[in-house]
Design a protein around this motif. Structure first.
Motif, mmCIF file in Angstrom:
data_model
loop_
_atom_site.group_PDB
_atom_site.id
_atom_site.type_symbol
_atom_site.label_atom_id
_atom_site.label_comp_id
_atom_site.label_asym_id
_atom_site.label_seq_id
_atom_site.Cartn_x
_atom_site.Cartn_y
_atom_site.Cartn_z
ATOM 1 N N PRO A 277 -82.001 29.694 65.773
ATOM 2 C CA PRO A 277 -82.544 29.392 67.101
ATOM 3 C C PRO A 277 -83.119 27.979 67.182
ATOM 4 O O PRO A 277 -83.684 27.452 66.227
ATOM 5 C CB PRO A 277 -83.639 30.446 67.265
ATOM 6 N N GLY A 278 -82.954 27.379 68.368
ATOM 7 C CA GLY A 278 -83.479 26.039 68.595
ATOM 8 C C GLY A 278 -82.466 24.930 68.385
ATOM 9 O O GLY A 278 -82.704 23.786 68.790
ATOM 10 N N GLN A 279 -81.337 25.243 67.738
ATOM 11 C CA GLN A 279 -80.311 24.225 67.526
ATOM 12 C C GLN A 279 -79.525 23.953 68.800
ATOM 13 O O GLN A 279 -79.378 24.829 69.655
ATOM 14 C CB GLN A 279 -79.321 24.679 66.443
ATOM 15 N N ASP A 280 -78.997 22.742 68.920
ATOM 16 C CA ASP A 280 -77.990 22.427 69.931
ATOM 17 C C ASP A 280 -76.620 22.698 69.308
ATOM 18 O O ASP A 280 -76.293 22.124 68.265
ATOM 19 C CB ASP A 280 -78.075 20.967 70.374
ATOM 20 N N ILE A 281 -75.853 23.574 69.923
ATOM 21 C CA ILE A 281 -74.549 23.958 69.384
ATOM 22 C C ILE A 281 -73.463 23.368 70.281
ATOM 23 O O ILE A 281 -73.422 23.648 71.475
ATOM 24 C CB ILE A 281 -74.402 25.486 69.321
ATOM 25 N N THR A 282 -72.587 22.566 69.708
ATOM 26 C CA THR A 282 -71.512 21.934 70.474
ATOM 27 C C THR A 282 -70.156 22.487 70.038
ATOM 28 O O THR A 282 -69.811 22.425 68.850
ATOM 29 C CB THR A 282 -71.530 20.404 70.301
ATOM 30 N N ILE A 283 -69.440 23.040 70.994
ATOM 31 C CA ILE A 283 -68.078 23.537 70.751
ATOM 32 C C ILE A 283 -67.114 22.474 71.276
ATOM 33 O O ILE A 283 -67.136 22.138 72.463
ATOM 34 C CB ILE A 283 -67.839 24.868 71.471
ATOM 35 N N THR A 284 -66.284 21.939 70.396
ATOM 36 C CA THR A 284 -65.337 20.890 70.777
ATOM 37 C C THR A 284 -63.912 21.413 70.662
ATOM 38 O O THR A 284 -63.512 21.913 69.610
ATOM 39 C CB THR A 284 -65.503 19.647 69.887
ATOM 40 N N CYS A 285 -63.165 21.298 71.753
ATOM 41 C CA CYS A 285 -61.785 21.782 71.785
ATOM 42 C C CYS A 285 -60.839 20.626 72.090
ATOM 43 O O CYS A 285 -61.192 19.690 72.810
ATOM 44 C CB CYS A 285 -61.619 22.868 72.839
ATOM 45 N N ASN A 286 -59.638 20.741 71.554
ATOM 46 C CA ASN A 286 -58.625 19.710 71.753
ATOM 47 C C ASN A 286 -57.335 20.361 72.236
ATOM 48 O O ASN A 286 -56.843 21.304 71.623
ATOM 49 C CB ASN A 286 -58.397 18.956 70.447
ATOM 50 N N ALA A 287 -56.788 19.863 73.324
ATOM 51 C CA ALA A 287 -55.543 20.397 73.881
ATOM 52 C C ALA A 287 -54.439 19.356 73.757
ATOM 53 O O ALA A 287 -54.671 18.157 73.933
ATOM 54 C CB ALA A 287 -55.729 20.775 75.343
ATOM 55 N N THR A 288 -53.241 19.803 73.425
ATOM 56 C CA THR A 288 -52.084 18.922 73.355
ATOM 57 C C THR A 288 -50.903 19.604 74.034
ATOM 58 O O THR A 288 -50.826 20.834 74.090
ATOM 59 C CB THR A 288 -51.698 18.600 71.898
ATOM 60 N N LYS A 289 -49.998 18.782 74.545
ATOM 61 C CA LYS A 289 -48.783 19.327 75.133
ATOM 62 C C LYS A 289 -47.574 18.568 74.602
ATOM 63 O O LYS A 289 -47.657 17.373 74.290
ATOM 64 C CB LYS A 289 -48.834 19.277 76.656
ATOM 65 N N THR A 290 -46.486 19.277 74.446
ATOM 66 C CA THR A 290 -45.237 18.660 74.012
ATOM 67 C C THR A 290 -44.211 18.843 75.116
ATOM 68 O O THR A 290 -44.098 19.919 75.709
ATOM 69 C CB THR A 290 -44.719 19.302 72.720
ATOM 70 N N LEU A 291 -43.460 17.778 75.372
ATOM 71 C CA LEU A 291 -42.449 17.800 76.418
ATOM 72 C C LEU A 291 -41.081 17.551 75.809
ATOM 73 O O LEU A 291 -40.954 16.816 74.820
ATOM 74 C CB LEU A 291 -42.757 16.742 77.481
ATOM 75 N N PRO A 292 -40.031 18.164 76.369
ATOM 76 C CA PRO A 292 -38.695 18.023 75.783
ATOM 77 C C PRO A 292 -38.112 16.621 75.911
ATOM 78 O O PRO A 292 -37.254 16.243 75.139
ATOM 79 C CB PRO A 292 -37.866 19.043 76.568
ATOM 80 N N GLU A 293 -38.590 15.843 76.881
ATOM 81 C CA GLU A 293 -38.048 14.503 77.082
ATOM 82 C C GLU A 293 -39.180 13.491 77.207
ATOM 83 O O GLU A 293 -40.201 13.751 77.827
ATOM 84 C CB GLU A 293 -37.196 14.446 78.363
ATOM 85 N N LYS A 294 -38.988 12.348 76.598
ATOM 86 C CA LYS A 294 -39.974 11.268 76.720
ATOM 87 C C LYS A 294 -39.788 10.540 78.046
ATOM 88 O O LYS A 294 -38.719 10.538 78.632
ATOM 89 C CB LYS A 294 -39.816 10.286 75.560
ATOM 90 N N GLY A 295 -40.849 9.906 78.499
ATOM 91 C CA GLY A 295 -40.776 9.110 79.703
ATOM 92 C C GLY A 295 -40.959 9.891 80.984
ATOM 93 O O GLY A 295 -40.890 9.327 82.078
ATOM 94 N N LYS A 296 -41.194 11.223 80.863
ATOM 95 C CA LYS A 296 -41.422 12.006 82.081
ATOM 96 C C LYS A 296 -42.803 11.710 82.651
ATOM 97 O O LYS A 296 -43.703 11.272 81.949
ATOM 98 C CB LYS A 296 -41.279 13.499 81.771
ATOM 99 N N GLN A 297 -42.963 11.984 83.918
ATOM 100 C CA GLN A 297 -44.257 11.792 84.555
ATOM 101 C C GLN A 297 -45.293 12.709 83.924
ATOM 102 O O GLN A 297 -45.023 13.891 83.693
ATOM 103 C CB GLN A 297 -44.156 12.084 86.050
ATOM 104 N N MET A 298 -46.486 12.164 83.624
ATOM 105 C CA MET A 298 -47.545 12.952 83.036
ATOM 106 C C MET A 298 -48.381 13.609 84.130
ATOM 107 O O MET A 298 -48.880 12.925 85.032
ATOM 108 C CB MET A 298 -48.453 12.081 82.165
ATOM 109 N N TYR A 299 -48.531 14.932 84.020
ATOM 110 C CA TYR A 299 -49.353 15.659 84.986
ATOM 111 C C TYR A 299 -50.731 15.922 84.386
ATOM 112 O O TYR A 299 -50.929 15.876 83.177
ATOM 113 C CB TYR A 299 -48.676 16.977 85.369
#
Length: 285
Positions: A57-79
């Motif tokens: 108790p009393g600690q600051d707890i930070t949850i850090t998440c990282n999201a990545t996406k893979t696309l079949p073709e390069k150069g496509k518009q990024m959403y």
């Protein structure tokens, strides 16, 4: 007649086969000609803390998440990608909803560009309490139209308990000397309790035994080279304690033979003296 019918069936089969093949090549499947998928994928992982990490108790707890996406073709518009967190007060729909960083006392911040291939965000529990323990989720949504599963989430269990000072079970860690024969089996045990959960390290003659991290050290065929003074250290991220030392002495077979012989001779001499005294007492009477 039968031969003509067979020829007709064969022609129809060939035409049908050609038609189906043309459909597949025209894009009715989900795989390109080189075998690559036409769908992108969305992933999420929790970078910190590790699952099972214990807090007080009393600690600051930070949850850090990282999201990545893979696309079949390069150069496509990024959403845009959007990330949000679900805490113990969220409803069951939260991980799958098109959510947002919760506007509560639990801070939510982002890093990186939502239009990149990867995106990270952090969720902080300020001055955590025991009642904040439970399952937390981070979820991400991508507006990419070609991604198969556009909403994914990952869970972590947060445990918050009052600190319990480390302590040894003195039955196994008191100061002592173990004398044994060469080739015997000897076990050293280090029982330590407390919260956060401790881990154990072992030392021989004040030097770390790097391969020994269990609560016991076992000698299945002890030898003279195993002699020394042993102790264990019990520690967590808040404190550490050190046990009393156990000294191991290993007698080789010649030492044992000499010792046994000395005992036999001493016993014989003691017996002779006793017999002589008894005879003397009888004679005086």
């Amino acid at each position: 007649m039968i031969m003509k019918l067979s020829s007709v069936v064969g022609v129809v089969s060939l035409v049908l086969c050609y038609f189906l093949t043309s459909l597949v090549q025209a894009g009715f499947n989900n795989t390109s000609s080189d075998g690559a998928s036409n769908e992108g994928h969305l992933y999420i992982q929790i970078d910190s803390p590790s699952n099972g990490y214990e807090f007080t108790p009393g600690q600051d707890i930070t949850i850090t998440c990282n999201a990545t996406k893979t696309l079949p073709e390069k150069g496509k518009q990024m959403y845009e990608m959007k990330m949000w967190f679900c805490d113990i007060n969220s409803d069951n729909e939260c991980p799958n909803a098109d959510g947002y960083c919760p506007n509560t006392s639990k801070d939510c911040s982002q890093s990186g560009n939502r239009y990149d291939m990867s995106f990270a965000a952090s969720h902080t529990i300020r001055k955590a309490r025991e009642q904040d323990s439970g399952i937390y989720s981070c979820a991400v949504y991508s507006h990419e139209p070609i991604i198969a599963n556009r909403t994914v989430n990952k869970q972590i269990i947060i445990s918050i308990k009052q600190r319990v000072p480390l302590n040894f079970n003195k039955k196994y860690t008191k100061k002592r000397t173990i004398s044994t024969k060469q080739g015997n089996m000897v076990d050293l045990i280090c029982i330590c309790n407390g919260y956060p959960s401790p881990f154990v390290t072992w030392y021989r003659n004040e030097k770390l035994l790097s391969n020994e991290t269990n609560k016991w050290v076992s000698f299945r065929n002890i030898s003279k080279s195993d002699e020394g003074r042993y102790h264990c250290m019990c520690e967590n991220r808040l404190e550490s304690i050190t046990s009393e030392k156990t000294t191991i002495e290993v007698k080789d077979h010649s030492d044992v033979f000499v010792l046994e012989a000395a005992c036999i001779i001493a016993g014989f001499i003691f017996g002779m003296i006793c017999s002589f005294l008894c005879v003397s007492c009888t004679y005086k009477k």
